[in-house]
Write a protein that holds these residues in place. Sequence first.
Motif, PDB file in Angstrom:
ATOM      1  N   GLU A  77       0.843  -1.191   0.000  1.00 16.93           N
ATOM      2  CA  GLU A  77       0.000   0.000   0.000  1.00 16.93           C
ATOM      3  C   GLU A  77       0.882   1.245   0.000  1.00 16.93           C
ATOM      4  N   ARG A  78       0.258   2.388  -0.159  1.00 12.75           N
ATOM      5  CA  ARG A  78       0.990   3.640  -0.170  1.00 12.75           C
ATOM      6  C   ARG A  78       1.664   3.877   1.183  1.00 12.75           C
ATOM      7  N   GLU A  79       2.924   4.262   1.137  1.00 11.90           N
ATOM      8  CA  GLU A  79       3.702   4.442   2.356  1.00 11.90           C
ATOM      9  C   GLU A  79       3.099   5.517   3.259  1.00 11.90           C
ATOM     10  N   SER A  80       2.478   6.526   2.664  1.00 13.68           N
ATOM     11  CA  SER A  80       1.972   7.653   3.451  1.00 13.68           C
ATOM     12  C   SER A  80       0.805   7.281   4.363  1.00 13.68           C
ATOM     13  N   VAL A  81       0.101   6.178   4.079  1.00 15.61           N
ATOM     14  CA  VAL A  81      -1.085   5.825   4.859  1.00 15.61           C
ATOM     15  C   VAL A  81      -0.815   4.709   5.859  1.00 15.61           C
ATOM     16  N   VAL A  82       0.397   4.171   5.872  1.00 14.82           N
ATOM     17  CA  VAL A  82       0.675   2.970   6.662  1.00 14.82           C
ATOM     18  C   VAL A  82       0.352   3.169   8.143  1.00 14.82           C
ATOM     19  N   ASP A  83       0.838   4.234   8.747  1.00 22.46           N
ATOM     20  CA  ASP A  83       0.637   4.432  10.185  1.00 22.46           C
ATOM     21  C   ASP A  83      -0.845   4.493  10.534  1.00 22.46           C
ATOM     22  N   THR A  84      -1.596   5.279   9.784  1.00 21.47           N
ATOM     23  CA  THR A  84      -3.029   5.415  10.046  1.00 21.47           C
ATOM     24  C   THR A  84      -3.762   4.115   9.803  1.00 21.47           C
ATOM     25  N   GLN A  85      -3.440   3.442   8.702  1.00 20.43           N
ATOM     26  CA  GLN A  85      -4.128   2.206   8.324  1.00 20.43           C
ATOM     27  C   GLN A  85      -3.854   1.097   9.328  1.00 20.43           C
ATOM     28  N   LEU A  86      -2.588   0.915   9.717  1.00 19.08           N
ATOM     29  CA  LEU A  86      -2.256  -0.150  10.660  1.00 19.08           C
ATOM     30  C   LEU A  86      -2.849   0.109  12.046  1.00 19.08           C
ATOM     31  N   LYS A  87      -2.853   1.354  12.459  1.00 20.49           N
ATOM     32  CA  LYS A  87      -3.436   1.692  13.758  1.00 20.49           C
ATOM     33  C   LYS A  87      -4.901   1.300  13.803  1.00 20.49           C
ATOM     34  N   GLU A  88      -5.624   1.575  12.727  1.00 19.87           N
ATOM     35  CA  GLU A  88      -7.042   1.243  12.667  1.00 19.87           C
ATOM     36  C   GLU A  88      -7.238  -0.271  12.607  1.00 19.87           C
ATOM     37  N   LEU A  89      -6.413  -0.954  11.821  1.00 18.54           N
ATOM     38  CA  LEU A  89      -6.543  -2.402  11.668  1.00 18.54           C
ATOM     39  C   LEU A  89      -6.285  -3.120  12.988  1.00 18.54           C
ATOM     40  N   LYS A  90      -5.281  -2.672  13.705  1.00 15.76           N
ATOM     41  CA  LYS A  90      -4.907  -3.341  14.951  1.00 15.76           C
ATOM     42  C   LYS A  90      -5.977  -3.191  16.035  1.00 15.76           C
ATOM     43  N   LYS A  91      -6.824  -2.171  15.937  1.00 18.40           N
ATOM     44  CA  LYS A  91      -7.894  -1.987  16.915  1.00 18.40           C
ATOM     45  C   LYS A  91      -8.818  -3.189  16.947  1.00 18.40           C
ATOM     46  N   TYR A  92      -8.988  -3.849  15.794  1.00 16.54           N
ATOM     47  CA  TYR A  92      -9.932  -4.948  15.691  1.00 16.54           C
ATOM     48  C   TYR A  92      -9.263  -6.309  15.866  1.00 16.54           C
ATOM     49  N   ALA A  93      -7.953  -6.323  16.066  1.00 18.02           N
ATOM     50  CA  ALA A  93      -7.208  -7.580  16.086  1.00 18.02           C
ATOM     51  C   ALA A  93      -6.939  -8.101  17.490  1.00 18.02           C
ATOM     52  N   VAL A  94      -7.510  -7.469  18.498  1.00 14.66           N
ATOM     53  CA  VAL A  94      -7.195  -7.806  19.889  1.00 14.66           C
ATOM     54  C   VAL A  94      -7.498  -9.263  20.201  1.00 14.66           C
ATOM     55  N   PHE A  95      -8.592  -9.790  19.661  1.00 10.51           N
ATOM     56  CA  PHE A  95      -9.012 -11.144  20.004  1.00 10.51           C
ATOM     57  C   PHE A  95      -8.712 -12.151  18.892  1.00 10.51           C
ATOM     58  N   SER A  96      -7.830 -11.780  17.970  1.00 11.79           N
ATOM     59  CA  SER A  96      -7.442 -12.678  16.884  1.00 11.79           C
ATOM     60  C   SER A  96      -5.959 -13.016  16.987  1.00 11.79           C
ATOM     61  N   LYS A  97      -5.616 -14.215  16.547  1.00 10.85           N
ATOM     62  CA  LYS A  97      -4.221 -14.635  16.521  1.00 10.85           C
ATOM     63  C   LYS A  97      -3.608 -14.170  15.210  1.00 10.85           C
ATOM     64  N   VAL A  98      -3.193 -12.911  15.206  1.00 14.08           N
ATOM     65  CA  VAL A  98      -2.675 -12.287  13.999  1.00 14.08           C
ATOM     66  C   VAL A  98      -1.689 -11.195  14.394  1.00 14.08           C
ATOM     67  N   THR A  99      -0.613 -11.066  13.633  1.00 16.87           N
ATOM     68  CA  THR A  99       0.382 -10.017  13.876  1.00 16.87           C
ATOM     69  C   THR A  99       0.666  -9.291  12.565  1.00 16.87           C
ATOM     70  N   PHE A 100       1.071  -8.033  12.686  1.00 16.61           N
ATOM     71  CA  PHE A 100       1.367  -7.189  11.531  1.00 16.61           C
ATOM     72  C   PHE A 100       2.784  -6.656  11.661  1.00 16.61           C
ATOM     73  N   ASN A 101       3.535  -6.737  10.583  1.00 15.91           N
ATOM     74  CA  ASN A 101       4.901  -6.227  10.591  1.00 15.91           C
ATOM     75  C   ASN A 101       5.198  -5.493   9.286  1.00 15.91           C
ATOM     76  N   ILE A 102       5.748  -4.293   9.419  1.00 18.85           N
ATOM     77  CA  ILE A 102       6.258  -3.585   8.246  1.00 18.85           C
ATOM     78  C   ILE A 102       7.532  -4.296   7.817  1.00 18.85           C
ATOM     79  N   ASP A 103       7.520  -4.876   6.625  1.00 12.14           N
ATOM     80  CA  ASP A 103       8.631  -5.711   6.167  1.00 12.14           C
ATOM     81  C   ASP A 103       9.694  -4.841   5.511  1.00 12.14           C
ATOM     82  N   THR A 104      10.829  -4.733   6.162  1.00  9.68           N
ATOM     83  CA  THR A 104      11.939  -3.951   5.620  1.00  9.68           C
ATOM     84  C   THR A 104      13.046  -4.844   5.075  1.00  9.68           C
ATOM     85  N   ASP A 105      12.864  -6.169   5.173  1.00 10.12           N
ATOM     86  CA  ASP A 105      13.880  -7.100   4.683  1.00 10.12           C
ATOM     87  C   ASP A 105      13.754  -7.350   3.187  1.00 10.12           C
TER      88      ASP A 105
END
Length: 310
Positions: A77-105
Amino acid sequence: MLHTSQVLPLSKISLTDWQLIKVSGVDNSKFLQGQLTSDMNKLTDKNFLFAAQCEPKGKVLSNMLLFKQGDDIYYIERESVVDTQLKELKKYAVFSKVTFNIDTDLTIIGIAGNSNHHQLTEIAGLFNDAQNCTSLNDLTYLRINFPTPRYIIIGKEHDINQLALVKECQVQSAEQWALLDLEANYPIIDMPLTNEYLPQAFNLQNFDAINFDKGCYCGQEMVARAQYRGINKRALYLLAGQSEKLPVIGDTLEQKMDENWRETGRITATLRLNDQSIWVQAILNNDLDTDTIFRVKNSPTSQLALKQVK
């Protein structure tokens, strides 16, 4: 120097204004199914998906391209929206077995240009009609068919640079990839235009980025209502013309009405071409006449007209 798709030489294109996100965990597909506009059941290691993430009122936070590697799901996705988008996505992930990582490798590059070049013919041979994603020698290849066939390659930078294809390419900036997106009228959604419009206003349904038959997801009720009740009155357009000053994202456009000008929409992306003309992607009313004249607000010498897209 920027080139339209018909005259672009074989090129390696920087995608530095895009970001790769890795979604891991046993619930990753199930979780994303409840958050994104596409049907995650159709995501395989042979087929990527276009999608969007919406907030509860159906407004787009981000559009993305998703692909799968083993049990992991990635999206670009566009780099400029990553912080906002991930913050919103993680709000709903509290009860799910899922992790998000910005891949720099991993590195992501674009490949596009002369379709008759033997190296591009070889990369095209990695795909068949039933797939748009494939992996070979630790590299992932994605095929995008608009405005003409082009490719994204994801992998370790060293491995990518060893490809004979890459060694024969001219090097182009990220603006070249953006120009191809504009030429195809594929939406470029950067800050500050997140959380402003429904996905149909970005024409995302034209890229199979919205599945209207899947179950519930965040914002689904408003997206479906806009589709079936005709509520959405906006669409994405490409305009071309002249402006002494290059407009910026979020600038307002005005439409000529007889001898007057009326505010009509907002700019999502702009580029200046080699001949000093400008291309503008903008969200406007979806009932425009093809001969409508526009200008950038507070720029009376600018003039823009609708440009036909492929």
